[in-house]
Every structure is written in structure tokens, then in C-alpha cells.
Design a protein around this motif. Structure first.
Motif, PDB file in Angstrom:
ATOM      1  N   ASN A 149      22.165  64.900 -81.674  1.00 54.07           N
ATOM      2  CA  ASN A 149      20.739  64.713 -81.910  1.00 54.07           C
ATOM      3  C   ASN A 149      20.583  63.469 -82.792  1.00 54.07           C
ATOM      4  O   ASN A 149      21.577  62.810 -83.135  1.00 54.07           O
ATOM      5  N   ALA A 156      18.695  63.925 -67.199  1.00 52.97           N
ATOM      6  CA  ALA A 156      17.937  64.012 -68.443  1.00 52.97           C
ATOM      7  C   ALA A 156      16.630  64.773 -68.238  1.00 52.97           C
ATOM      8  O   ALA A 156      16.197  65.546 -69.106  1.00 52.97           O
ATOM      9  N   CYS A 183      15.673  68.259 -70.118  1.00 51.54           N
ATOM     10  CA  CYS A 183      14.453  68.454 -70.911  1.00 51.54           C
ATOM     11  C   CYS A 183      13.646  69.642 -70.397  1.00 51.54           C
ATOM     12  O   CYS A 183      13.066  70.402 -71.189  1.00 51.54           O
ATOM     13  N   ALA A 242       9.986  64.324 -73.721  1.00 49.94           N
ATOM     14  CA  ALA A 242      10.093  65.780 -73.683  1.00 49.94           C
ATOM     15  C   ALA A 242       8.930  66.363 -72.892  1.00 49.94           C
ATOM     16  O   ALA A 242       7.904  65.714 -72.677  1.00 49.94           O
ATOM     17  N   VAL A 268      14.675  62.390 -75.031  1.00 51.73           N
ATOM     18  CA  VAL A 268      16.100  62.095 -75.075  1.00 51.73           C
ATOM     19  C   VAL A 268      16.340  60.634 -74.721  1.00 51.73           C
ATOM     20  O   VAL A 268      15.628  60.055 -73.892  1.00 51.73           O
ATOM     21  N   GLY A 312      18.979  72.618 -77.740  1.00 53.29           N
ATOM     22  CA  GLY A 312      19.926  71.544 -77.459  1.00 53.29           C
ATOM     23  C   GLY A 312      21.016  71.969 -76.494  1.00 53.29           C
ATOM     24  O   GLY A 312      21.446  71.198 -75.628  1.00 53.29           O
ATOM     25  N   THR A 336      19.463  63.557 -78.203  1.00 52.50           N
ATOM     26  CA  THR A 336      18.211  64.292 -78.115  1.00 52.50           C
ATOM     27  C   THR A 336      17.333  63.929 -79.305  1.00 52.50           C
ATOM     28  O   THR A 336      17.811  63.789 -80.435  1.00 52.50           O
ATOM     29  N   PHE A 393      19.508  71.980 -73.069  1.00 54.63           N
ATOM     30  CA  PHE A 393      19.440  70.607 -72.546  1.00 54.63           C
ATOM     31  C   PHE A 393      20.782  70.183 -71.963  1.00 54.63           C
ATOM     32  O   PHE A 393      20.851  69.635 -70.861  1.00 54.63           O
ATOM     33  N   ARG A 394      21.851  70.439 -72.695  1.00 52.71           N
ATOM     34  CA  ARG A 394      23.181  70.043 -72.219  1.00 52.71           C
ATOM     35  C   ARG A 394      23.511  70.717 -70.895  1.00 52.71           C
ATOM     36  O   ARG A 394      24.087  70.103 -69.993  1.00 52.71           O
ATOM     37  N   ALA A 408      15.388  72.822 -71.526  1.00 50.43           N
ATOM     38  CA  ALA A 408      15.188  72.981 -72.967  1.00 50.43           C
ATOM     39  C   ALA A 408      13.792  73.517 -73.267  1.00 50.43           C
ATOM     40  O   ALA A 408      13.607  74.312 -74.197  1.00 50.43           O
TER      41      ALA A 408
END
Length: 327
Positions: A192, A274, A278, A240, A226, A253, A220, A256-257, A281
Motif C-alpha cells: 500500500n 487492476a 478493485c 477505486a 491503485v 487489500g 494500493t 484486491f490481490r 476489494a
């Protein structure tokens, strides 16, 4: 793509105290504190970075291999993960220690007293990735016992396995040499914004130095989305998802990964990865608990269409159960 996710597996035990912790402290007796609080609420949540990421990957149709250390008390949690598409065959079960636990008491002013029991995580360094059969295509080195993170990174290099470095909160425990060891040669580096600054401080490297050591750096930015950077192509930022009702930021987080890596596993671009990250997440943020959200394809496709347009939704929909894009 076969993805192995190494790192912590834990449960969070969250208690609520209806009074004020400060009211129980006697200023001239702080050298001999002996307190007991009667909690009126208890929530037990499944967590741990590796388990959270694996949960998200499993929900998106992959079968991630979870690699970590747990205790003999893991059976119920293990069944939950299996039911959500996670392969737990490489999890080490300790005969001496219980699964890691985070215990936290929160009062009415949001003051907290907490403790983390590492438990079986102390044995994660005994796990040898070279014994996995077949070897994975990508290893995610998520927060874990520091010796385990270093060993997994070194084994990936020795075995020629691509790896993603995700030091996260363990950066506070790592010195400069250890941090450089974890980062060097990573295909993906996840941090982050605060961790990005801490990583630069720990390593003594510039941003360009870091980009020279990794394939790409994914940072992030919370409500700002991101940023994805690489030495060989222009950086870009994905916003986001707007208007999310945030119930609990814990685990966002990790979600997100999971979304990012799931898209890459299906051959999609970094931009689409990405965007999916998002979107996933945002689902995690709207629920209480790191594994409380459901990665529903229809809902994800709607979120992507509203946030990133129909072209993004149409391309990703084929990889989210093939649902039609909302118009």
C-alpha cells in the motif's frame, strides 16, 4: 496457472467491552496491572493474509494452493476453505502449537487491548516449496513468519518459480538486507502507499531502483484506487469503485490481490487485472470480516460496468462465469 499462496492463516477473536478501558486504570498502579473485562460481544472471524487471498482466488474459479502452518484446531476452518475452492493439501499441521490467533478487546471509545499469538506460524519456515508436486507457476509470498518469507523467496529463485512479493505489515519487522532479499527478482511487488514509503526507507533504494528489481510494482492507494508501475512501460492508475459503504476495511487489500492475480491467471491485461482487483476489494469492504463477501459474478460484472465501462465488463464477464454484461 497454478498459484500457491504462502503466508499467515489465523482467526480473529474480537470482543467488545461496553465501558472505558481508561476508567479501569489507576495512574499510580500502572507498574502492577491486573485487569479483567467482561465482554458483551464476541466475533470469531477467519483471517490470515494467505487464507484471505486464497479465499478470493477460489471464489473466482481458480484452485489456489494454500501453503502455511496451522494447529490441530484447523479442521473447521480447513473445511470452509475447501468448500470455497482452496486446495489445503500443502498446509503444515503442527503437533505442538495451535493455529495463530489475534485477540482484541475494544471499548466504547474504540480504545483497544490486543495480543497476537503466532502459534503454529512459527513452524512455517520448515515448509519446503521444492516438495510441492507439481511445482506452482507462481508463488505469492504473503506476510508470514519472517524466516518463512525469506526461505520461500530464496527457494523460488533456486527453483526458477515466478513469485509475487507481498511483505505488507511484516516490513516493520524486516531490516534492509531482508527487505531487499524479499523484493529482488519478484515478478510482482504488492504494497500500500505507506508500505511503499517504508520499503524505500528500509532498502535505501529509489523508486527507480525498486522498479529495476521487479517486474511490476502494484501500490494500493485506498480510496484513490491503485497504481501499477514497471520499468519497461508507462505507469497507470485505476480509480477505486466509488460509493462503497465501508463496513470493515480488514482484508480489502487481500481481496484486491486475489482479483488482480485471478485476471492475470486467465491471460488478461494488467489494466483489467487492476479493475477486477478493485471491484473485488469493493465487495470485501462492504462486509464485516475478511472472508464474509461472496465474489458473485453477476454483482462483480455490474460493479465493473458501472465503474470502468461496458468494454471492461464485457471482457471480464467471460472470465466470471460468462454472464452477459449489464446494459
Amino acid at each position: 496457472m497454478r498459484i500457491a499462496v504462502t503466508g499467515s492463516i489465523a482467526t480473529d477473536h474480537l470482543m467488545t467491552f461496553p465501558g472505558r478501558i481508561a476508567d479501569q486504570l489507576i495512574p499510580d498502579r500502572l507498574d502492577r496491572v491486573s485487569l479483567s473485562f467482561l465482554a458483551d460481544e464476541l466475533e470469531v472471524r477467519r483471517g490470515g493474509a494467505a487464507a484471505n487471498i486464497s479465499y478470493g482466488l477460489g471464489g473466482l474459479g481458480l484452485t489456489p494452493l494454500l501453503v502455511g502452518a496451522v494447529g490441530s484446531d484447523f479442521a473447521e476452518y480447513e473445511q470452509w476453505l475447501k468448500d470455497h475452492g482452496v486446495d489445503t493439501g500443502a498446509v503444515h499441521v503442527s503437533t505442538r502449537r495451535q493455529t495463530a490467533r489475534f485477540l482484541c478487546l475494544t471499548d466504547q471509545d474504540a480504545n483497544q487491548i490486543a495480543a497476537f499469538y503466532a502459534g503454529a506460524m512459527a513452524e512455517a519456515g520448515d515448509i519446503d516449496l521444492g516438495r510441492l508436486d507439481p511445482l506452482p507457476d507462481l508463488v505469492v509470498v504473503a506476510p508470514d513468519a519472517p524466516d518463512a518469507m525469506l526461505r520461500h523467496t530464496e527457494r523460488c529463485r533456486a527453483l526458477g518459480i515466478a513469485f509475487a512479493a507481498d511483505p505488507s505489515q511484516q516490513l516493520a519487522r524486516l531490516d534492509g538486507e531482508q527487505t531487499r532479499t524479499l523484493v529482488t527478482g519478484a515478478r510482482w511487488l504488492f504494497t500500500n502507499e505507506y508500505e511503499a514509503a517504508l520499503l524505500l526507507e528500509r532498502t535505501g533504494w529509489s523508486r527507480d531502483d525498486v522498479l529495476g528489481q521487479v517486474g511490476a510494482w502494484v501500490t494500493t492507494l485506498g480510496a484513490d484506487g491503485v497504481r501499477v508501475e514497471a520499468a519497461d512501460r508507462p505507469a497507470f492508475t485505476v480509480p477505486a469503485v466509488a460509493g462503497v459503504r465501508v463496513a470493515d476495511p480488514t482484508g480489502a487489500g487481500d481481496a484486491f490481490r486475489a482479483g488482480f492475480l485471478a485476471a492475470l491467471a486467465r491471460g488478461l491485461s494488467r489494466l483489467r487485472a487492476a479493475q477486477l482487483g478493485c471491484a473485488l476489494a469493493s465487495l470485501a469492504l462492504s462486509e464485516t470480516g475478511s472472508q464474509a463477501y461472496e465474489p458473485d459474478p453477476g454483482r462483480l460484472t455490474t460493479v465493473i460496468a458501472e465503474s470502468y465501462g461496458t468494454a471492461a465488463a464485457e471482457e471480464l464477464a467471460a472470465h466470471l462465469g460468462g454472464l452477459p454484461c449489464p446494459r
